[in-house]
Write a protein that holds these residues in place. Structure first.
Motif, PDB file in Angstrom:
ATOM      1  N   LEU A  24       0.857  -1.169   0.000  1.00 43.97           N
ATOM      2  CA  LEU A  24       0.000   0.000   0.000  1.00 43.97           C
ATOM      3  C   LEU A  24       0.896   1.222   0.000  1.00 43.97           C
ATOM      4  N   ASP A  25       0.865   1.973  -1.083  1.00 43.02           N
ATOM      5  CA  ASP A  25       1.611   3.221  -1.231  1.00 43.02           C
ATOM      6  C   ASP A  25       0.646   4.333  -0.838  1.00 43.02           C
ATOM      7  N   PHE A  26       0.980   5.106   0.204  1.00 42.42           N
ATOM      8  CA  PHE A  26       0.013   6.088   0.694  1.00 42.42           C
ATOM      9  C   PHE A  26       0.673   7.391   1.130  1.00 42.42           C
ATOM     10  N   GLY A  27      -0.137   8.418   1.206  1.00 45.43           N
ATOM     11  CA  GLY A  27       0.245   9.705   1.762  1.00 45.43           C
ATOM     12  C   GLY A  27      -0.906  10.198   2.620  1.00 45.43           C
ATOM     13  N   ALA A  28      -0.589  10.794   3.768  1.00 39.82           N
ATOM     14  CA  ALA A  28      -1.631  11.262   4.669  1.00 39.82           C
ATOM     15  C   ALA A  28      -1.183  12.537   5.375  1.00 39.82           C
ATOM     16  N   THR A  29      -2.158  13.382   5.647  1.00 38.32           N
ATOM     17  CA  THR A  29      -1.920  14.638   6.352  1.00 38.32           C
ATOM     18  C   THR A  29      -3.012  14.830   7.392  1.00 38.32           C
ATOM     19  N   MET A  30      -2.639  15.080   8.633  1.00 38.67           N
ATOM     20  CA  MET A  30      -3.551  15.485   9.701  1.00 38.67           C
ATOM     21  C   MET A  30      -4.776  14.581   9.848  1.00 38.67           C
ATOM     22  N   CYS A  31      -4.555  13.274   9.984  1.00 32.14           N
ATOM     23  CA  CYS A  31      -5.668  12.350  10.182  1.00 32.14           C
ATOM     24  C   CYS A  31      -5.163  11.070  10.843  1.00 32.14           C
ATOM     25  N   GLU A  32      -6.099  10.258  11.291  1.00 33.43           N
ATOM     26  CA  GLU A  32      -5.777   8.914  11.746  1.00 33.43           C
ATOM     27  C   GLU A  32      -6.026   7.982  10.576  1.00 33.43           C
ATOM     28  N   PHE A  33      -5.074   7.146  10.290  1.00 36.71           N
ATOM     29  CA  PHE A  33      -5.146   6.233   9.152  1.00 36.71           C
ATOM     30  C   PHE A  33      -5.247   4.807   9.679  1.00 36.71           C
TER      31      PHE A  33
ATOM     32  N   GLN B 218     -13.340  15.470  16.908  1.00 35.94           N
ATOM     33  CA  GLN B 218     -14.645  14.996  16.445  1.00 35.94           C
ATOM     34  C   GLN B 218     -14.795  15.077  14.922  1.00 35.94           C
ATOM     35  N   THR B 219     -14.051  15.964  14.284  1.00 38.66           N
ATOM     36  CA  THR B 219     -14.144  16.154  12.830  1.00 38.66           C
ATOM     37  C   THR B 219     -12.750  16.141  12.227  1.00 38.66           C
ATOM     38  N   LEU B 220     -12.708  15.900  10.935  1.00 37.17           N
ATOM     39  CA  LEU B 220     -11.426  15.939  10.228  1.00 37.17           C
ATOM     40  C   LEU B 220     -10.843  17.348  10.253  1.00 37.17           C
ATOM     41  N   HIS B 221      -9.556  17.438  10.373  1.00 34.07           N
ATOM     42  CA  HIS B 221      -8.835  18.711  10.321  1.00 34.07           C
ATOM     43  C   HIS B 221      -9.064  19.340   8.944  1.00 34.07           C
ATOM     44  N   PRO B 222      -9.160  20.669   8.846  1.00 36.68           N
ATOM     45  CA  PRO B 222      -9.378  21.313   7.543  1.00 36.68           C
ATOM     46  C   PRO B 222      -8.308  20.978   6.501  1.00 36.68           C
ATOM     47  N   GLN B 223      -7.107  20.637   6.948  1.00 38.23           N
ATOM     48  CA  GLN B 223      -6.038  20.296   6.009  1.00 38.23           C
ATOM     49  C   GLN B 223      -5.863  18.784   5.836  1.00 38.23           C
ATOM     50  N   ALA B 224      -6.787  17.992   6.393  1.00 37.64           N
ATOM     51  CA  ALA B 224      -6.676  16.538   6.277  1.00 37.64           C
ATOM     52  C   ALA B 224      -6.711  16.118   4.809  1.00 37.64           C
ATOM     53  N   ASN B 225      -5.860  15.166   4.484  1.00 34.82           N
ATOM     54  CA  ASN B 225      -5.765  14.656   3.117  1.00 34.82           C
ATOM     55  C   ASN B 225      -5.284  13.209   3.206  1.00 34.82           C
ATOM     56  N   PHE B 226      -5.785  12.382   2.318  1.00 36.14           N
ATOM     57  CA  PHE B 226      -5.339  10.995   2.289  1.00 36.14           C
ATOM     58  C   PHE B 226      -5.462  10.462   0.872  1.00 36.14           C
ATOM     59  N   HIS B 227      -4.445   9.782   0.395  1.00 39.00           N
ATOM     60  CA  HIS B 227      -4.508   9.122  -0.908  1.00 39.00           C
ATOM     61  C   HIS B 227      -3.689   7.830  -0.830  1.00 39.00           C
ATOM     62  N   TYR B 228      -4.068   6.870  -1.671  1.00 43.41           N
ATOM     63  CA  TYR B 228      -3.349   5.597  -1.654  1.00 43.41           C
ATOM     64  C   TYR B 228      -3.458   4.903  -3.005  1.00 43.41           C
ATOM     65  N   GLN B 229      -2.567   3.930  -3.178  1.00 37.10           N
ATOM     66  CA  GLN B 229      -2.561   3.075  -4.360  1.00 37.10           C
ATOM     67  C   GLN B 229      -2.082   1.696  -3.916  1.00 37.10           C
ATOM     68  N   VAL B 230      -2.794   0.662  -4.330  1.00 35.24           N
ATOM     69  CA  VAL B 230      -2.374  -0.709  -4.042  1.00 35.24           C
ATOM     70  C   VAL B 230      -1.483  -1.165  -5.196  1.00 35.24           C
ATOM     71  N   LYS B 231      -0.315  -1.704  -4.850  1.00 38.02           N
ATOM     72  CA  LYS B 231       0.646  -2.139  -5.859  1.00 38.02           C
ATOM     73  C   LYS B 231       0.917  -3.634  -5.711  1.00 38.02           C
ATOM     74  N   ALA B 232       0.850  -4.349  -6.819  1.00 35.86           N
ATOM     75  CA  ALA B 232       1.305  -5.737  -6.859  1.00 35.86           C
ATOM     76  C   ALA B 232       2.779  -5.695  -7.243  1.00 35.86           C
ATOM     77  N   VAL B 233       3.619  -6.319  -6.447  1.00 36.25           N
ATOM     78  CA  VAL B 233       5.059  -6.273  -6.712  1.00 36.25           C
ATOM     79  C   VAL B 233       5.614  -7.678  -6.890  1.00 36.25           C
ATOM     80  N   ASP B 234       6.655  -7.782  -7.687  1.00 35.95           N
ATOM     81  CA  ASP B 234       7.351  -9.044  -7.906  1.00 35.95           C
ATOM     82  C   ASP B 234       8.662  -8.976  -7.131  1.00 35.95           C
ATOM     83  N   VAL B 235       8.717  -9.633  -5.991  1.00 43.44           N
ATOM     84  CA  VAL B 235       9.898  -9.564  -5.137  1.00 43.44           C
ATOM     85  C   VAL B 235      11.065 -10.379  -5.687  1.00 43.44           C
ATOM     86  N   ASN B 236      10.859 -11.065  -6.802  1.00 40.08           N
ATOM     87  CA  ASN B 236      11.915 -11.865  -7.407  1.00 40.08           C
ATOM     88  C   ASN B 236      12.721 -11.099  -8.441  1.00 40.08           C
ATOM     89  N   THR B 237      12.408  -9.812  -8.644  1.00 45.47           N
ATOM     90  CA  THR B 237      13.173  -8.971  -9.555  1.00 45.47           C
ATOM     91  C   THR B 237      14.035  -8.002  -8.762  1.00 45.47           C
TER      92      THR B 237
END
Length: 87
Positions: A8-17, A64-83
């Protein structure tokens, strides 16, 4: 036969993930700032076939609420650990 490996490749700002695979908590982090990383998901996989991935971005601990600057994004990556480059 080789087992698939997922990150899981992710970036997060001002939140609980929170990240669960098949209802198994793989990773949780309270981010009072900014973070970007890549983490393995296979710890929650117990076999082949369809898997359930749950990802949540929640308010910081004690808030109780998300911070005004809260941000979250992610990408699931399939990887070949044999390379050399884990392509």
């Amino acid at each position: 036969m080789q087992k698939s490996y997922y990150n899981l490749d992710f970036g997060a700002t001002m939140c609980e993930f929170q990240n669960k695979v098949n209802n198994f908590a793989v990773f949780m982090l309270n981010i009072d700032g900014i973070v970007a990383s890549e983490i393995p998901l296979n710890g929650g996989r117990f076999g082949s076939g369809e898997q359930q991935l749950e990802i949540r971005a929640l308010p910081l601990d004690g808030e109780q609420t998300l911070h005004p600057q809260a941000n979250f994004h992610y990408q699931v990556k399939a990887v070949d650990v044999n390379t050399a480059n884990w392509n």
